[in-house]
Design an enzyme around this catalytic site. Structure first.
Site, PDB file in Angstrom:
ATOM      1  N   HIS A 145       8.970   1.133   3.537  1.00 27.94           N
ATOM      2  CA  HIS A 145      10.035   1.184   4.537  1.00 27.94           C
ATOM      3  C   HIS A 145      10.900  -0.065   4.363  1.00 27.94           C
ATOM      4  O   HIS A 145      10.671  -0.857   3.430  1.00 27.94           O
ATOM      5  CB  HIS A 145       9.450   1.290   5.950  1.00 27.94           C
ATOM      6  CG  HIS A 145       8.387   0.269   6.231  1.00 27.94           C
ATOM      7  ND1 HIS A 145       8.656  -1.073   6.360  1.00 27.94           N
ATOM      8  CD2 HIS A 145       7.039   0.390   6.374  1.00 27.94           C
ATOM      9  CE1 HIS A 145       7.546  -1.732   6.592  1.00 27.94           C
ATOM     10  NE2 HIS A 145       6.532  -0.871   6.594  1.00 27.94           N
ATOM     11  N   GLY A 162      10.979  -2.774   5.793  1.00 27.58           N
ATOM     12  CA  GLY A 162      10.242  -4.051   5.792  1.00 27.58           C
ATOM     13  C   GLY A 162       9.902  -4.430   4.365  1.00 27.58           C
ATOM     14  O   GLY A 162      10.181  -5.546   3.911  1.00 27.58           O
ATOM     15  N   HIS A 163       9.334  -3.464   3.614  1.00 24.31           N
ATOM     16  CA  HIS A 163       9.047  -3.718   2.196  1.00 24.31           C
ATOM     17  C   HIS A 163      10.364  -3.970   1.442  1.00 24.31           C
ATOM     18  O   HIS A 163      10.431  -4.828   0.562  1.00 24.31           O
ATOM     19  CB  HIS A 163       8.358  -2.507   1.553  1.00 24.31           C
ATOM     20  CG  HIS A 163       7.049  -2.136   2.189  1.00 24.31           C
ATOM     21  ND1 HIS A 163       6.903  -1.014   2.969  1.00 24.31           N
ATOM     22  CD2 HIS A 163       5.839  -2.723   2.144  1.00 24.31           C
ATOM     23  CE1 HIS A 163       5.644  -0.931   3.374  1.00 24.31           C
ATOM     24  NE2 HIS A 163       4.977  -1.958   2.897  1.00 24.31           N
ATOM     25  N   ARG A 207       2.338   2.723   9.522  1.00 23.53           N
ATOM     26  CA  ARG A 207       1.499   3.407  10.518  1.00 23.53           C
ATOM     27  C   ARG A 207       2.322   3.988  11.672  1.00 23.53           C
ATOM     28  O   ARG A 207       1.786   4.785  12.444  1.00 23.53           O
ATOM     29  CB  ARG A 207       0.424   2.459  11.054  1.00 23.53           C
ATOM     30  CG  ARG A 207      -0.684   2.189  10.034  1.00 23.53           C
ATOM     31  CD  ARG A 207      -1.884   1.488  10.631  1.00 23.53           C
ATOM     32  NE  ARG A 207      -3.022   1.503   9.723  1.00 23.53           N
ATOM     33  CZ  ARG A 207      -3.354   0.514   8.890  1.00 23.53           C
ATOM     34  NH1 ARG A 207      -2.619  -0.576   8.828  1.00 23.53           N
ATOM     35  NH2 ARG A 207      -4.414   0.617   8.101  1.00 23.53           N
ATOM     36  N   MET A 265       0.840  -1.197   0.000  1.00 24.15           N
ATOM     37  CA  MET A 265       0.000   0.000   0.000  1.00 24.15           C
ATOM     38  C   MET A 265       0.884   1.260   0.000  1.00 24.15           C
ATOM     39  O   MET A 265       0.424   2.349   0.327  1.00 24.15           O
ATOM     40  CB  MET A 265      -0.941  -0.007   1.211  1.00 24.15           C
ATOM     41  CG  MET A 265      -1.892  -1.211   1.181  1.00 24.15           C
ATOM     42  SD  MET A 265      -3.463  -0.927   1.990  1.00 24.15           S
ATOM     43  CE  MET A 265      -2.926  -0.552   3.647  1.00 24.15           C
ATOM     44  N   LYS A 321       5.084  -9.757   9.641  1.00 24.51           N
ATOM     45  CA  LYS A 321       4.456  -8.862  10.634  1.00 24.51           C
ATOM     46  C   LYS A 321       2.939  -8.996  10.545  1.00 24.51           C
ATOM     47  O   LYS A 321       2.250  -8.999  11.547  1.00 24.51           O
ATOM     48  CB  LYS A 321       4.867  -7.406  10.436  1.00 24.51           C
ATOM     49  CG  LYS A 321       4.272  -6.548  11.562  1.00 24.51           C
ATOM     50  CD  LYS A 321       4.810  -5.169  11.594  1.00 24.51           C
ATOM     51  CE  LYS A 321       4.086  -4.238  10.671  1.00 24.51           C
ATOM     52  NZ  LYS A 321       2.661  -4.051  10.943  1.00 24.51           N
ATOM     53  N   LYS A 379       8.762  -2.402  12.072  1.00 29.73           N
ATOM     54  CA  LYS A 379       8.566  -1.341  11.068  1.00 29.73           C
ATOM     55  C   LYS A 379       7.163  -1.421  10.506  1.00 29.73           C
ATOM     56  O   LYS A 379       6.658  -2.514  10.218  1.00 29.73           O
ATOM     57  CB  LYS A 379       9.576  -1.487   9.936  1.00 29.73           C
ATOM     58  CG  LYS A 379      10.988  -1.292  10.413  1.00 29.73           C
ATOM     59  CD  LYS A 379      11.816  -0.513   9.431  1.00 29.73           C
ATOM     60  CE  LYS A 379      13.235  -0.395   9.946  1.00 29.73           C
ATOM     61  NZ  LYS A 379      13.805   0.920   9.752  1.00 29.73           N
TER      62      LYS A 379
END
Ligand code: PAF
Length: 281
Positions: free
Chosen positions: A34, A36-37, A186, A30, A148, A183
């Site tokens: 960060h 994580g992506h 949000r 979305m 996550k 991470k």
């Protein structure tokens, strides 16, 4: 790297790649990317081509949720993707994904009725529907999701199995800030007080993980300790904290099978999630 907005453009590009025998890795997101992506993108480079979708999916937000204020920054995301070697970004408008007359959805029972499904009743129908559409559009060999969102990952694995979809789902570990906070896009909603208080999630996760690794199998005992850590922080309010069977997402009393220990906690109005998985010997 190309950024395209229409389904036809994606299909044409992917068809060309397929004709050349190239493999395709896909990361649905979305946006507001960060590390994580980033870790999913890096893993996806095991394929010849990497596709990222950036689409804030209205269908997975409830009426009182944060659809309008969900953070967006396509320019920064594109730059980040380019640096990480992404080949194609698909960034559709809502009308491209849900044109007038759209009325089909993918609904899942059991797995989507626990944990986040309880406080976000429409969420997983929105996730399953959009992921199904995106997988049909991009037609990847492998698709990458973060652990996550452990319930989302379990649901997508189940959907792909149940609907005989021809894609391999790859789960990737949680990426954390240096101080432990998982991470998340949000996290940008947190003010400085809430950001400090948000550390109770990872503190509770790390303490719980240590307990089960050291042999604790009683869910009551485990959850009491984890709950105490969170409740010591006045800014934190638990939405849920549960131990569930890792496959079915149903609650268990004893850790005698692979489990997911998962929580959602509010810091003010910001709802964050965290979890760990454990497989007993
Ligand atoms: O995890 C997310 O960011 C979303 O739920 C997903 C998988 C991109 C579907 O909109």
């Amino acid at each position: 790297m190309k950024v395209v907005k229409t389904i036809n453009e994606v299909k044409n590009i992917v068809n060309d790649w397929k004709k050349q025998g190239l493999s395709i890795g896909f990361i649905p997101t979305m946006g507001y990317l960060h590390e994580g992506h980033g870790s999913l993108i890096i893993k996806a480079r095991e394929n010849s081509k990497v596709v990222v979708s950036i689409f804030v999916n209205p269908m997975q937000f409830g009426p009182a949720e944060d659809l309008d204020k969900y953070p967006r920054d396509l320019e920064k995301d594109s730059k980040y993707c380019e640096e990480l070697g992404v080949d194609l970004i698909f960034n559709p408008e809502p009308e491209e994904m849900y044109p007038e007359g759209f009325c089909t959805s993918v609904n899942m029972s059991v797995l989507s009725e626990e944990l986040c499904g309880l406080s976000r009743p429409v969420h997983f129908t929105g996730v399953c529907t959009v992921v199904n559409k995106l997988l049909n559009i991009v037609n990847p060999d492998k698709a990458y999701f973060g652990e996550k969102d452990a319930q989302q990952l379990a649901i997508i694995r189940r959907m792909v199995k149940d609907l005989n979809m021809d894609v391999e789902i790859v789960g990737c570990p949680i990426i954390r800030e240096e101080d432990g906070l998982a991470k998340s896009s949000r996290n940008t909603y947190l003010n400085s007080e809430e950001r400090r208080a948000a550390l109770v999630l990872s503190k509770s996760i790390f303490a719980g993980k240590k307990m089960v690794e050291e042999g604790c199998r009683e869910v009551d005992v485990l959850l009491k300790k984890m709950k105490d850590i969170i409740e010591r922080e006045p800014l934190a309010r638990i939405d849920y904290l549960k131990v569930v069977d890792a496959m079915t997402m149903q609650q268990v009393n004893t850790i005698d099978r692979p489990v997911l220990v998962a929580m959602a906690v509010y810091l003010g109005n910001v709802r964050l999630i965290d979890n760990f998985s454990f497989i007993p010997e």
